[in-house]
Design a protein around this motif. Structure first.
Motif, PDB file in Angstrom:
ATOM      1  N   GLY A  38      -1.135   5.330   3.141  1.00 38.20           N
ATOM      2  CA  GLY A  38      -0.553   5.266   1.812  1.00 38.20           C
ATOM      3  C   GLY A  38      -1.516   4.866   0.727  1.00 38.20           C
ATOM      4  O   GLY A  38      -1.113   4.717  -0.426  1.00 38.20           O
ATOM      5  N   LYS A  39      -2.802   4.706   1.066  1.00 37.78           N
ATOM      6  CA  LYS A  39      -3.785   4.294   0.073  1.00 37.78           C
ATOM      7  C   LYS A  39      -4.993   5.219   0.114  1.00 37.78           C
ATOM      8  O   LYS A  39      -5.528   5.501   1.177  1.00 37.78           O
ATOM      9  CB  LYS A  39      -4.230   2.854   0.333  1.00 37.78           C
ATOM     10  N   VAL A  65       2.197   6.411  -2.646  1.00 37.01           N
ATOM     11  CA  VAL A  65       0.748   6.604  -2.527  1.00 37.01           C
ATOM     12  C   VAL A  65       0.052   5.659  -3.492  1.00 37.01           C
ATOM     13  O   VAL A  65       0.233   5.744  -4.705  1.00 37.01           O
ATOM     14  CB  VAL A  65       0.342   8.066  -2.820  1.00 37.01           C
ATOM     15  N   ASP A 276      -2.294  11.519   2.747  1.00 31.74           N
ATOM     16  CA  ASP A 276      -1.997  11.110   1.379  1.00 31.74           C
ATOM     17  C   ASP A 276      -2.972  11.716   0.384  1.00 31.74           C
ATOM     18  O   ASP A 276      -2.601  11.985  -0.769  1.00 31.74           O
ATOM     19  CB  ASP A 276      -1.996   9.582   1.280  1.00 31.74           C
ATOM     20  N   LYS A 279      -1.463  14.958  -0.314  1.00 31.69           N
ATOM     21  CA  LYS A 279      -0.303  14.805  -1.201  1.00 31.69           C
ATOM     22  C   LYS A 279      -0.767  14.673  -2.654  1.00 31.69           C
ATOM     23  O   LYS A 279      -0.172  15.252  -3.576  1.00 31.69           O
ATOM     24  CB  LYS A 279       0.498  13.557  -0.815  1.00 31.69           C
TER      25      LYS A 279
END
Length: 349
Positions: A38-39, A65, A276, A279
């Protein structure tokens, strides 16, 4: 792009204004890549105000994110990436000059990736092997002071060829390509569209009408807007802003086509959080991203763009691709130092 201060900021869904995002940025002091789910870490050369607006819009769409950002000027970012080549610290490159991205040393760090909606970006604005794609950019234009032209009974120019007419002697100002990316895009596009031999002959003729060369890409337009010169060779967004603010200028896009620079995006091979990172890159071609780009950029590459009214009022067409010269970004990058050295030898003696 201007500025050399590096900032690293973590931007979350929490209600923050664009100004708050900028004020919340901390000096970059991090080490290591992004390994947390998520990072991601993003390197960019977008200006701080537009960067903050883009990030705020992104977080509204991707609240899970977390993004750490390092913002540097184009040249400084290239130097940092090359210094980190054996151990890259980031996941994504975002809004970085295409003429820097095509450096073979940089290209070797990239992993091909095509977002789901990449077909909205015409092929001319992306790498043929999928290593990078550009969603925004900036383009050259002339800022012509209507009052100064009328005072001297001068005709409105429509092309590069018009600017070498004798009646414009001493009426021109443009950026120095040795210090200004805007200046270099003008010179490089002229040499490409005319061929080097005829291009240098043209630049010799243009120099005879030039009052001065200055460091900034925006100052020629500002100087023309203030009536200091009749014609400032600059870039379109500065002209659009000055027209919107009421200055007595006309924006002219040369009929031969406008030189331009693209701001490109890419995925790093070494990214430790590719899900991510992808994304994020998917978001950069989304409708919401386009809507935010539209507020800030003269070039937004996605087809079907809703051109802002103030851009159209200044003379920008709905389909920006119809007025752009098709720049060879690799050639412009490979020949940069040689062209600047030749330009300085001819015009800075």
């Amino acid at each position: 792009m201007n500025g050399t201060i590096a900032h690293r900021g973590t931007f979350k869904r929490a209600a923050r204004t664009a100004a708050g995002l900028v004020l919340g940025a901390m000096l970059f002091a991090g080490t290591g890549g992004s390994a947390d789910a998520g990072k991601i870490t993003v390197y960019t050369s977008y200006e701080e105000d537009e960067l903050a607006a883009f990030l705020e819009a992104m977080q509204a769409d991707l609240p899970d994110v977390e993004v750490d950002v390092l913002r540097l000027s184009t040249g400084d970012l290239r130097a940092r990436m090359l210094a980190e080549a054996d151990n890259p610290k980031h996941d994504v490159i975002w809004g970085w000059a295409a003429t820097a991205m095509v450096d073979p040393r940089i290209m070797a760090m990239l992993e091909p990736y095509s977002p789901a909606d990449i077909d909205k970006v015409p092929a001319r604005f992306r790498d043929k092997d999928g290593n990078w794609f550009a969603t925004t950019g900036y383009m050259g234009a002339f800022c012509v002071n209507n009052e100064e032209m009328a005072k001297d009974n001068l005709p409105m120019p429509s092309s590069w060829q018009d600017l070498i007419k004798p009646e414009y002697e001493g009426k021109l100002v443009m950026p120095n390509p040795a210090s200004s990316g805007t200046g270099y895009l003008h010179v490089a596009s002229i040499l490409q569209m005319m061929g080097e031999e005829k291009g240098w002959e043209y630049l010799d003729a243009l120099d005879k009408n030039m009052d001065q060369y200055i460091k900034s890409g925006s100052k020629p337009c500002n100087a023309a807007s203030a009536g200091e010169f009749a014609i400032g060779i600059s870039f379109a967004l500065r002209a659009i802003k000055n027209i919107d603010e009421g200055y007595p200028i006309t924006m002219v896009i040369p009929s031969e086509g406008a030189g331009h620079e693209l701001e490109a995006n890419a995925l790093m091979k070494t990214s430790q959080n590719k899900d991510d990172a992808k994304k994020f890159l998917d978001w950069t071609v989304s409708k919401n991203a386009e809507a935010e780009y539209n507020k800030w950029k003269s070039i937004v590459t996605m087809q079907g763009r809703d051109m802002p009214e103030k851009f159209k009022n200044a003379g920008l067409p709905d389909d920006i691709s119809t007025v752009l010269f098709e720049v060879d970004y690799a050639w412009a990058a490979e020949n940069h130092d040689r062209i600047i050295a030749e330009w300085q030898k001819r015009y800075e003696q």
